[in-house]
Design a protein around this motif. Structure first.
Motif, PDB file in Angstrom:
ATOM      1  N   VAL A   9       5.079  24.267  51.939  1.00  0.00           N
ATOM      2  CA  VAL A   9       5.168  25.728  51.980  1.00  0.00           C
ATOM      3  C   VAL A   9       5.556  26.175  53.387  1.00  0.00           C
ATOM      4  O   VAL A   9       5.467  25.413  54.344  1.00  0.00           O
ATOM      5  CB  VAL A   9       3.842  26.399  51.541  1.00  0.00           C
ATOM      6  N   ARG A  10       5.973  27.420  53.507  1.00  0.00           N
ATOM      7  CA  ARG A  10       6.537  27.936  54.752  1.00  0.00           C
ATOM      8  C   ARG A  10       5.481  28.324  55.797  1.00  0.00           C
ATOM      9  O   ARG A  10       5.713  28.206  56.993  1.00  0.00           O
ATOM     10  CB  ARG A  10       7.412  29.151  54.442  1.00  0.00           C
ATOM     11  N   GLN A  11       4.327  28.822  55.375  1.00  0.00           N
ATOM     12  CA  GLN A  11       3.339  29.326  56.336  1.00  0.00           C
ATOM     13  C   GLN A  11       2.609  28.194  57.047  1.00  0.00           C
ATOM     14  O   GLN A  11       2.550  27.071  56.555  1.00  0.00           O
ATOM     15  CB  GLN A  11       2.347  30.245  55.627  1.00  0.00           C
ATOM     16  N   ASP A  12       2.031  28.512  58.206  1.00  0.00           N
ATOM     17  CA  ASP A  12       1.313  27.498  58.977  1.00  0.00           C
ATOM     18  C   ASP A  12       0.033  27.074  58.260  1.00  0.00           C
ATOM     19  O   ASP A  12      -0.516  27.808  57.456  1.00  0.00           O
ATOM     20  CB  ASP A  12       1.005  28.003  60.390  1.00  0.00           C
ATOM     21  N   PHE A  13      -0.429  25.861  58.566  1.00  0.00           N
ATOM     22  CA  PHE A  13      -1.519  25.267  57.800  1.00  0.00           C
ATOM     23  C   PHE A  13      -2.825  26.059  57.876  1.00  0.00           C
ATOM     24  O   PHE A  13      -3.561  26.133  56.898  1.00  0.00           O
ATOM     25  CB  PHE A  13      -1.721  23.794  58.183  1.00  0.00           C
ATOM     26  N   LEU A  14      -3.141  26.656  59.019  1.00  0.00           N
ATOM     27  CA  LEU A  14      -4.402  27.405  59.103  1.00  0.00           C
ATOM     28  C   LEU A  14      -4.368  28.666  58.246  1.00  0.00           C
ATOM     29  O   LEU A  14      -5.356  29.001  57.597  1.00  0.00           O
ATOM     30  CB  LEU A  14      -4.716  27.762  60.558  1.00  0.00           C
ATOM     31  N   PRO A 137       4.506  26.079  41.896  1.00  0.00           N
ATOM     32  CA  PRO A 137       5.256  27.339  42.038  1.00  0.00           C
ATOM     33  C   PRO A 137       4.382  28.499  42.525  1.00  0.00           C
ATOM     34  O   PRO A 137       4.871  29.401  43.207  1.00  0.00           O
ATOM     35  CB  PRO A 137       5.816  27.606  40.637  1.00  0.00           C
ATOM     36  N   ILE A 138       3.099  28.442  42.226  1.00  0.00           N
ATOM     37  CA  ILE A 138       2.198  29.500  42.706  1.00  0.00           C
ATOM     38  C   ILE A 138       2.012  29.364  44.210  1.00  0.00           C
ATOM     39  O   ILE A 138       2.092  30.357  44.944  1.00  0.00           O
ATOM     40  CB  ILE A 138       0.845  29.444  41.961  1.00  0.00           C
ATOM     41  N   PHE A 143       2.825  31.324  49.529  1.00  0.00           N
ATOM     42  CA  PHE A 143       2.963  30.885  50.918  1.00  0.00           C
ATOM     43  C   PHE A 143       4.404  30.687  51.381  1.00  0.00           C
ATOM     44  O   PHE A 143       4.631  30.332  52.530  1.00  0.00           O
ATOM     45  CB  PHE A 143       2.176  29.593  51.133  1.00  0.00           C
ATOM     46  N   GLY A 144       5.357  30.893  50.499  1.00  0.00           N
ATOM     47  CA  GLY A 144       6.762  30.766  50.872  1.00  0.00           C
ATOM     48  C   GLY A 144       7.342  29.409  50.566  1.00  0.00           C
ATOM     49  O   GLY A 144       6.736  28.393  50.860  1.00  0.00           O
ATOM     50  N   LYS A 145       8.508  29.414  49.974  1.00  0.00           N
ATOM     51  CA  LYS A 145       9.205  28.188  49.612  1.00  0.00           C
ATOM     52  C   LYS A 145       9.935  27.635  50.832  1.00  0.00           C
ATOM     53  O   LYS A 145      10.518  28.363  51.595  1.00  0.00           O
ATOM     54  CB  LYS A 145      10.198  28.496  48.492  1.00  0.00           C
ATOM     55  N   VAL A 146       9.884  26.320  50.977  1.00  0.00           N
ATOM     56  CA  VAL A 146      10.599  25.644  52.069  1.00  0.00           C
ATOM     57  C   VAL A 146      11.930  25.161  51.529  1.00  0.00           C
ATOM     58  O   VAL A 146      12.006  24.625  50.457  1.00  0.00           O
ATOM     59  CB  VAL A 146       9.780  24.463  52.622  1.00  0.00           C
TER      60      VAL A 146
END
Length: 146
Positions: A9-14, A137-138, A143-146
């Motif tokens: 996903v695109r967002q940072d892990f935290l 897909p959720i 969190f944004g698709k990479v």
């Protein structure tokens, strides 16, 4: 039997890890069996998550206890372990891991389960894979698709 699914996903892990709350839990619930959420304490050790699985014919209680949680500079995880499980399950351990992956994150769903019968575990594997693959897909939508 173990199942390990990974989703980038695109967002940072935290940010991703801290979003594992009641709202995300509800979004990740499969279409069948329907889940009625009875209790959601959170993802800290000692927290309890309790649902009622509604099959349309019979309902089953599923209670999980959060047993571990850790956050480091490279990733974070928490573990839920089944305390009261629907048949035919006898053992359930789900490790939710979110690790740093470039500018985004990698979500791991690591599920270990057992019915007590190897053949039945193998028969359940495609169902478990299908149920947890529905999360991908959720995750990407939230969190944004990479």
């Amino acid at each position: 039997m173990q199942l390990h699914l990974k989703t980038y996903v695109r967002q940072d892990f935290l940010t991703v890890f801290h979003a594992f709350d009641e709202q995300l839990f509800r979004r990740l619930s499969p279409p069948y069996p329907r889940l009625k959420l009875l209790r959601f304490d959170g993802s800290e050790p000692g927290d309890v998550v309790e649902v009622e699985l509604q099959t349309g014919i019979k309902s089953f209680r599923w209670t999980s206890l959060i047993t571990e949680r850790s956050i480091t500079a490279a990733g974070a995880f928490f573990v839920d372990e089944g305390q009261e499980l629907p048949p035919p399950l006898r053992f359930w351990r789900h490790k939710h891991v979110v690790s740093a992956a470039g500018t985004g994150a990698l979500i791991h769903d690591v599920i270990t389960y057992s019915t007590g019968h190897k053949a039945l575990d193998l028969l359940l594997y495609p169902l478990m894979l299908a149920q947890f693959s529905m999360r991908k897909p959720i995750y990407r939508k939230v969190f944004g698709k990479v």
